[in-house]
Design a protein around this motif. Structure first.
Motif: not given
Lengths: 392, 392
Positions: A147-161, A171-183
């Protein structure tokens, strides 16, 4: 549109009308709903992206089948209960779009083992590690989206982090599945007009497209790039790089959406049918049995330019009275009055007369009810009763 | 207290604890509940009046049996669904305390024909005539109480409108059954301290006692004189002429009641168990899965001296953190933060940790859930699961 059969467990008879339903209850105008669905579908078709409807608004398989592009999905859900119920009813492609708690992964694994492509969402390394651990334990790679935090509204990784984004991705690609990003552009609910909405939509798109580029640049997969909010879905001009749009409330719309110009009042497909049970004539009040238990406590228009109280009052046909609102509400009492400052007159309603109340927030109002009573526009015949569910 | 058996339809196992429940869910501290019930019962015993508990808060037969003086009642309900459900479970003496809509009388007649003494409430001549007509049609005298408006809060005949009061009384006595008078001091929820509450309680008492005198003076019967609100029930010094007190939220209490001094925060028996699902450390936010769907949209403390947001946060044992509230809520996300203006520090909570959130309004929060998970104070063992119901 075939409105399907009546719920056999319901009290409804085939001759049920808006005059004979027990009140308060939820009424769904199927013509308005169809129009709302067609409007967004056409819009997204022209932008070349698919719709992954959020089923948290409807919580009904009958409604879900009308919103989804296919009976198998794709769809978005807000609880594992939704995922389980919709899976039972044949949906096979879902994102559970609330940050995953590690102890919920057992239920995710259980659904995935039944052939349901349920994807989780997260924004911390701890969660990614929990998903990897659960994947190892279950002997399956559980797919997760960051989850990406596009506007400081709630949850998510801040885009510049970038560091955190890449660490989660690895971690996901190695041990699970990285399906994508969402905001989710939660700020778009504040409104501000078309220009502001174009800005929100663009910021929402860029936040995930850039995150996807960062991940791919580091050699990580990122097949799905998902954005979503009803206001931005109706304003985006360019969705380059986005693969899907999530939206939920668009199916019914509500007064909050009308208040920020995303729909008109007569697009709102959901209303609460209520009966007049009293008058306080000196105060200019009509009392109904439509209190907050049926309307919800949501006061989402309270901070908008036009405060609709607990809802805008319509006649039994669904036509809004000018400036007549539910000014206050107790648990099972609604107080209808003229909007403060208006010179409108109260409608002449007798004890036993019925009104339909448009809700502030469709998700909250619908959640107070166990079923939709389905009518066509300008008709009083209840053509179907669609059960809905709650819980977690 | 025997906490009875587990609901067989529930997912609960006998070893369920606060650590293993699916979240969000509703937790009920039975020790606090028992204390609250004993407190009001002792108070009313000393005043020589009976308690007719309002079951709209609990909507649970397990809870109802602990509040009522006997399994048959008396009790108060806010919907016919409650009346029907509690009648199925053995309650025989109920007031449906929301103004009657004429078309609901068929369900009233149906219950009365089964031996349930269900009484309706009204405040207009039209409703009295409808009750008389339904009585004639059913061949039974349907009992009705006249609602009195003691404080301009909502419904009821204004006490000095003697003509209307007498006309309603005559219609009922002639064609149905005049059971008595009833009022509710809704204004008492505004608080104002002990002196204000003594005033509200006295005004509430006088409104119905004087109405009863007027009716009796005209040769009409008025056996029942009913008052009720949780704040006045805890403050009345003299209930001369009153035969019964109705109260509902006292069984659980909530932040609104604590905010006006009717209870302490550690009397609140109801909480929502939630799990930490994220952090936004720069903003001082902890994200949980306890959003407004589990807490309700009720913001009842928003106009009180201390705004508790969407709820006051406690540790898993139920002890409140100093100045830590649910500052904002989305459908399935709660945002925990320090109360604005406080120098408290956020508790150190990791992903997967659990908190208990005290609700603004017990009736509204409980209504979002299908069951109570019952614990003792300071224990994590879930000793019972009590189903609750909704609908109309």
């Amino acid at each position: 549109m075939d409105l399907a059969t009546f719920d056999p467990s319901s009290r409804l008879a085939a001759t049920t009308t808006l005059e004979t339903l027990e009140t308060p209850c939820l009424v769904l105008d199927a013509d308005r709903m169809d129009r709302n669905i067609t409007r967004l579908r056409n819009r997204l078709d022209s932008l070349g992206v698919s719709l992954r409807p959020h089923l948290k608004t409807a919580k009904s398989t009958d409604v879900a089948r009308r919103i989804m592009s296919a009976p198998e999905g794709p769809a978005t859900v807000s609880t594992l209960k939704e995922a389980e119920q919709f899976a039972t009813d044949g949906v096979r492609d879902m994102i559970y779009a609330v940050g995953i708690a590690p102890e919920k992964l057992a239920r995710v694994v259980e659904l995935r083992a039944k052939g349901v492509d349920l994807v989780v969402v997260l924004d911390t390394v701890e969660q990614a590690e929990a998903v990897a651990a659960a994947s190892r334990k279950a002997g399956m790679r559980i797919p997760a989206m960051i989850e990406i935090d596009c506007d400081g509204h709630r949850s998510g990784v801040v885009p510049n982090n970038h560091a955190q984004l890449l660490e989660i991705g690895k971690v996901l690609a190695a041990g699970a599945e990285l399906r994508g990003v969402l905001t989710h552009a939660g700020d778009s609910y504040r409104g501000g007009g078309d220009e502001a909405q174009h800005h929100y939509a663009q910021a929402e798109r860029l936040a995930v497209v850039e995150a996807a580029q960062l991940l791919r640049g580091a050699g990580l997969p990122c097949p799905v790039v998902s954005v979503g909010s009803t206001p931005t879905a109706h304003h985006a001009k360019d969705l380059t790089g986005v693969t899907e749009v999530r939206a939920g409330v668009f199916v019914f719309f509500d007064l909050v959406m009308a208040g920020i110009g995303i729909c008109h009042v007569d697009d709102i497909a959901l209303s609460v049918l209520a009966t007049v049970i009293g008058h306080q004539r000196e105060k200019g009040w009509i009392i109904t049995d439509g209190g907050w238990m049926s309307l919800s406590r949501d006061r989402g228009t309270g901070k908008q330019a036009v405060d609709q109280g607990y809802g805008l009052v319509c006649d039994i046909d669904g036509s809004a009275y000018q400036d007549i609102i539910v000014a206050d509400a107790n648990q099972e009492h609604g107080i209808i009055a003229v909007r403060p400052g208006s010179d409108a007159r109260l409608p002449d309603l007798a004890i036993g007369d019925r009104v339909r109340i448009l809700p502030n927030h469709a998700c909250a109002a619908a959640a107070q009810h166990e079923a939709y009573h389905v009518v066509r526009s300008r008709s009083h015949a209840v053509e179907a009763c669609w059960p809905r569910f709650g819980g977690w």
